[in-house]
Design a protein around this motif. Structure first.
Motif, short mmCIF file in Angstrom:
data_model
loop_
_atom_site.label_atom_id
_atom_site.label_comp_id
_atom_site.label_asym_id
_atom_site.label_seq_id
_atom_site.Cartn_x
_atom_site.Cartn_y
_atom_site.Cartn_z
N THR A 185 0.84 -1.20 0.00
CA THR A 185 0.00 0.00 0.00
C THR A 185 0.87 1.24 0.00
O THR A 185 1.76 1.39 0.84
CB THR A 185 -0.90 0.02 1.25
OG1 THR A 185 -1.81 -1.07 1.19
CG2 THR A 185 -1.69 1.31 1.33
N LEU A 186 0.63 2.12 -0.97
CA LEU A 186 1.29 3.42 -0.98
C LEU A 186 0.53 4.34 -0.03
O LEU A 186 -0.65 4.61 -0.22
CB LEU A 186 1.29 4.02 -2.38
CG LEU A 186 2.07 5.32 -2.56
CD1 LEU A 186 3.56 5.04 -2.51
CD2 LEU A 186 1.69 6.01 -3.86
N LEU A 187 1.20 4.80 1.00
CA LEU A 187 0.53 5.59 2.03
C LEU A 187 0.21 7.00 1.55
O LEU A 187 0.87 7.55 0.66
CB LEU A 187 1.41 5.68 3.28
CG LEU A 187 1.62 4.39 4.07
CD1 LEU A 187 2.58 4.63 5.23
CD2 LEU A 187 0.29 3.85 4.59
N LEU A 188 -0.79 7.58 2.18
CA LEU A 188 -1.14 8.98 1.95
C LEU A 188 0.07 9.89 2.17
O LEU A 188 0.18 10.95 1.55
CB LEU A 188 -2.28 9.37 2.91
CG LEU A 188 -2.68 10.84 3.00
CD1 LEU A 188 -3.31 11.28 1.69
CD2 LEU A 188 -3.66 11.04 4.15
N ALA A 189 0.99 9.47 3.02
CA ALA A 189 2.15 10.29 3.37
C ALA A 189 3.22 10.32 2.29
O ALA A 189 4.12 11.16 2.33
CB ALA A 189 2.77 9.79 4.68
N ASP A 190 3.16 9.40 1.31
CA ASP A 190 4.20 9.33 0.29
C ASP A 190 4.12 10.52 -0.66
O ASP A 190 3.02 10.92 -1.07
CB ASP A 190 4.06 8.02 -0.50
CG ASP A 190 5.25 7.77 -1.39
OD1 ASP A 190 6.12 6.96 -0.98
OD2 ASP A 190 5.33 8.38 -2.48
N PRO A 191 5.25 11.10 -1.05
CA PRO A 191 5.22 12.23 -1.98
C PRO A 191 4.60 11.88 -3.33
O PRO A 191 4.16 12.78 -4.07
CB PRO A 191 6.70 12.59 -2.14
CG PRO A 191 7.34 12.11 -0.87
CD PRO A 191 6.61 10.86 -0.52
N ASN A 192 4.57 10.60 -3.70
CA ASN A 192 3.94 10.19 -4.95
C ASN A 192 2.43 10.10 -4.85
O ASN A 192 1.76 9.87 -5.86
CB ASN A 192 4.48 8.83 -5.39
CG ASN A 192 5.93 8.91 -5.81
OD1 ASN A 192 6.35 9.88 -6.43
ND2 ASN A 192 6.70 7.88 -5.48
N SER A 193 1.90 10.24 -3.64
CA SER A 193 0.47 10.09 -3.43
C SER A 193 -0.22 11.45 -3.48
O SER A 193 0.18 12.39 -2.79
CB SER A 193 0.20 9.43 -2.07
OG SER A 193 -1.18 9.41 -1.79
N ALA A 194 -1.26 11.54 -4.32
CA ALA A 194 -2.07 12.76 -4.39
C ALA A 194 -3.53 12.36 -4.37
O ALA A 194 -4.00 11.62 -5.24
CB ALA A 194 -1.75 13.55 -5.66
N VAL A 195 -4.25 12.84 -3.38
CA VAL A 195 -5.65 12.44 -3.18
C VAL A 195 -6.56 13.61 -3.51
O VAL A 195 -6.41 14.72 -2.96
CB VAL A 195 -5.88 11.98 -1.73
CG1 VAL A 195 -7.33 11.61 -1.50
CG2 VAL A 195 -4.96 10.81 -1.40
N ALA A 196 -7.53 13.38 -4.42
CA ALA A 196 -8.52 14.40 -4.72
C ALA A 196 -9.47 14.54 -3.54
O ALA A 196 -10.08 13.57 -3.10
CB ALA A 196 -9.29 14.01 -5.98
#
Length: 290
Positions: free
Chosen positions: A172-183
């Motif tokens: 799981t790629l966490l919300l905290a990862d710089p690659n993660s962007a959540v609308a």
């Protein structure tokens, strides 16, 4: 006289050792009314010695008894200490079971509220790599119906999204990862924004927030449902440190995730959420656009 005593010193000592106890015994065994002056003199002279002997013997006895008592108390204290530690271990184990049951019940309640199949997965590893700075390895994989781009949540809200799946495991790629962007969108004003990770588990940043958007510290952000991964309405974080410059189109702020990403033991994968075909995702399929 003294020369005679010195000559027969040993014999004299033996006689005294035999005669003195005999005299004491004889004088002490008589009834008080039958004692003569010699008997009373012997008893008077010997009474200090007798008291000293009795005091010494009683002192030694008390010391011995106290020592034996203390040894017994020490042993008893050690047994009690071990018993307390054992009981404390049982209490800790019971509390851990209760906490785990609470976590699982909350995950199950969340699945019932959203009408989603309850796919609960244990966290079995934490990954930090140059390409995937913040990931969790879960103990469920292809055999459990897990696939890439499925959202991963906790009872409090968004955790991240699945980026890799194997037999018996998934990452799981966490919300905290710089690659993660959540609308996301602001619950109060409905302003649409993007929440991007910074690499820190306890802080993300607000992006694409127009300078004219009504956003203030403390606003709750939820998923907007427009990114193709997360369904609408999942809590993401709260806004803090809103800053509006004198120039530019956007305002900036920090986002505190609602989920404590450093203390996850189980998570839930929302298995029936399917990303629409053709929607762009971030690196490794872990990011989404608003």
């Amino acid at each position: 006289m003294w020369a005679l005593l010195r000559r027969y010193r040993e014999l004299t000592v033996v006689v005294l050792l035999l005669v003195v106890p005999f005299l004491l015994f004889t004088a002490g065994s008589k009834a008080p009314g039958k004692r003569n002056a010699a008997d009373r003199a012997v008893l008077w002279l010997s009474s200090p010695i007798q008291r000293a002997v009795v005091w010494t013997v009683e002192g030694v006895q008390d010391l011995f008894h106290n020592y034996v008592y203390l040894v017994g108390v020490e042993d008893e204290n050690e047994q009690l200490r071990r018993k307390v530690l054992r009981l404390q271990g049982e209490v800790d184990a019971s509390q851990e079971i209760a906490v785990e049951n609470t976590r699982l019940r909350r995950l199950l309640d969340l699945s019932r509220e959203d009408g989603l199949p309850p796919i609960v997965a244990p966290v079995i590893g934490v990954g930090v790599t140059p390409t995937l700075a913040r990931t969790l390895r879960l103990g469920r994989g292809k055999e459990g119906g897990i696939r890439v781009d499925q959202p991963v949540v906790a009872p409090e809200g968004v955790v991240g999204s699945v980026v890799a799946v194997g037999q018996g495991w998934s990452d799981t790629l966490l919300l905290a990862d710089p690659n993660s962007a959540v609308a996301a969108q602001v619950v109060r004003s409905r302003a649409r924004v993007t929440v991007r990770g910074t690499g820190a588990l306890d802080e993300a940043v607000l992006e694409n927030a127009l300078r004219t958007d009504d956003i203030v510290d403390g606003d709750l952000l939820v998923t907007s449902g427009t990114g193709g991964i997360y369904p609408k309405g999942l809590p993401v974080g709260r806004v803090t440190g809103v800053t509006r410059g004198q120039h530019g189109l956007f305002q900036s702020a920090k986002v505190i995730p609602v989920v404590d990403l450093a203390r996850l033991d189980e998570v839930m994968i929302l298995a029936d959420t399917i990303a629409p075909a053709g929607l762009a995702t971030g690196p490794e399929g872990g990011a989404e656009s608003p």
